[in-house]
Design an enzyme around this catalytic site. Sequence first.
Site, PDB file in Angstrom:
ATOM      1  N   ASP A 131       0.820  -1.210   0.000  1.00 65.16           N
ATOM      2  CA  ASP A 131       0.000   0.000   0.000  1.00 65.16           C
ATOM      3  C   ASP A 131       0.858   1.266   0.000  1.00 65.16           C
ATOM      4  OD1 ASP A 131      -2.600   1.495   0.537  1.00 65.16           O
ATOM      5  OD2 ASP A 131      -1.395   2.090   2.269  1.00 65.16           O
TER       6      ASP A 131
ATOM      7  N   GLU B 157       1.221  -0.249  -5.167  1.00 61.67           N
ATOM      8  CA  GLU B 157       0.224   0.822  -5.344  1.00 61.67           C
ATOM      9  C   GLU B 157       0.974   2.146  -5.489  1.00 61.67           C
ATOM     10  OE1 GLU B 157      -3.630   2.973  -3.269  1.00 61.67           O
ATOM     11  OE2 GLU B 157      -1.801   2.537  -2.159  1.00 61.67           O
TER      12      GLU B 157
END
Length: 819
Positions: A335, A390
């Site tokens: 993330d 990401e």
Amino acid sequence: MVLKIFELDPSLESVSGQIFDRINGYKWWKEELEKKEGGIEQFAEGYKMFGFNRGEKDNVKGAFFREWLPNAKQVFLIGEFNKWENTTALTSEGFGRWVVFLPDEEDGTPMVPHKCQLKVRVETPDGQMIERVPAWTKLAWQDHTTNLFNGVNWEPLKEDQYTFVHKRPLNPDNLKIYEAHVGMASVEAKVATYADFARDVLPRIKRLGYNAVQLMAVAEHAHYGCFGYHVTSFFAPSSRQGTPEELKMMIDTAHSLGIVVLMDLVHAHASSNALDGLAQQDGTDHCYTHGGPKGHHTEWDSKIFHYTKYEVLRFLLSNVKWWLEEYKFDGFRFDGITSMLYQSHGIGKGYTGGYHEYFGADAEIESHIYLMLANDLIHSVLPSAITIGEDVSGMPTLCRPVEDGGFGFDYRLAMAIPDMFIKLLKEGTDDAWDMGHITHTLTNRRYKEKVIAYCESHDQAIVGDKTLAFWLMDAEMYTGMSIKTQPQASLVVDRGLSLHKMIRLLVLGLGGEAYLTFMGNEFGHPEWIDFPRPENGWSHDKCRRRWDLAEDVHLRYQFFQAFDELMQACENRFNWLTSEEQYVCLKDNKDKVIAFERGGLLFAFNFHPCQSYSDYQIGVGWDEPMRCVLDSDESRFGGQNRLEHGHASVFPVLGGFKERPHSVKLYLPARTAQVLVKESVLQGGIRILLAESFLAGHGLTSADGVVLQLETVKDGKKEVAPMKFEGGCVELAQASNATFALVDPSGDILNCGASKDELFRVYFPGDYTILGKGYLENAPAKDEAIGAVEGQHRGTLTWWQVSHFPLQAAMPGFPIESY
């Protein structure tokens, strides 16, 4: 030798100095860890040293408890076992490590028993006494009298420990991810459990045609509403949804269905909550994190790790290996790595593709090195592992292997795609959509760097934002979805349903090498996500998924889901995600038509709000008749059946057109999409084979005596035709689709593990194997999984999944009566 990244993109030579800064830093750490620790894999086993670990001291059995608190003056282990008193002091071992040996009681029971809650009490450099949850704790529970978390010694008896039964599935080449949050996955207004998810949601994911689940909020986070992105205990699975053993059971269940399990890994930052998390673990602001402004993320109000501090690096790499080894996760979505790549964390920056935006003074080389080490470790421990970055910036070489000079990720998220569609729906009218801009955004990706395409994820579902369905239909999501009270859809709902289907197919067809959706968005979930908080009275009403809406035959949500299921089934059979053959043959802005070839299929979209086209000519690259296998206008998808002729009839190939050697003429109704495939691909019938894993799961050693009960229709009535397996196979030579049950020699039904009615469904000709808990894979089984349960891993093989499409209707143009 020239690194592969420079062969693929010679323009990177202009920034090679900074690229080699990270490559050389990575190599230095690899060599250092080899000398000092015996290698990176041994270094990444810090959980065998820190926290609780069974052992002996002076021939006495017990447990060692160890923590890293480099600036502590004194450390005590406190908890229920010693009435939270300073009676169990730790001793400094040097290098910031503190340890205590806890001998077993005379009767052999541990001094700190299973489920015992505890903390460490630390004297800080300035003489204060603070209490902290141990950084290496493997479980944390909330004390509801104080609302603070405590560490927990999780050490169940051997007979109470979950034992993995099923092997890891093969790494799918056509990766299709179902993004999910276990806690909010119930139709009820509650926190769902791992057991709920295993029972209710995993079979649904398989039935929908997805082959991977990406789990959010796995690691413990004190604040439920943070969606799991402010982690407080990095080695502890979230306790709200159940126990560690129940999480293992859930992952094993996913594997039994052939579903790869990915974890949303948050190493970009840590919660700033010092009472429950890592921040100021030893009383300073520079223990696990950087001190001062460098250690604080202003937009997230969180703390930034000091990635190349020795014990911090051990902590993070061990965390990666822990989830792979202990819980059998199959990979990670990292993330927020844009924040890691740049010293500015990407705040206030725009990225247009110029290399000056990625390289230079803003590059955070320390984090680059960590990401290379982490990817190297992951793929060493589990060669089949999947890693996803990401990154909104588009950092070059992010998705090239470490040995090529890249960061080592397998995929990046194509984050510009959802932004584009939200902008189109929010700011313009349908007739202002630019077909060239749309196709450019969908195809604008770096050569040989795979991306995961998606129209929307959890980001668009959170309160304050809107999903595609909401942008398209808004209030009529609530007032216009009843077929019973409104047999004719309103103009708003008709437009919304049409564009929702078209956008999803366009993104799956053209947007990348993999695909993702967030749970519920496939059927246009009408509720946003709003976690329990004081402002909503701590309600869970908007923190759940209304699966019941998609199953209600009186509501139009069923049409969204039905199309998504067949769309995934179509890709599973024809595997266009695995194809590098991709050519946009038409992007007509006046007609609002997009057409492209991929993997031997032709995709045609008419986005015009009101203009339909007859005999619309599209250039194609192959000289072979074609047939429609999917269209968005079928009545079972809420459409008007205007393309029925294309399913039953073959489209002949015509002469060259618009720089393509051949062409075809199609009927393109307004706001519809269709997929055509070469007629030859649909020949050959269906073969059904049974894999050893499926037979063994039912106590069978062979397919002898197993009967396939094929559903047929004669004179409008359903009949069952029993067929025996011969040589482990049933051949339906003339069939183009099939619905069937399996019965063992004693007459018992062998369930389809992903079906609502125990039946298996095949919607296209081809070879299919039934494996595991009862699921279909498209292609004969060459191998059933990667590695043994004990952790042995083999190389990746390629095969493809086909979904068990739940609708009773046969595939258009291939009537059940035909066999």
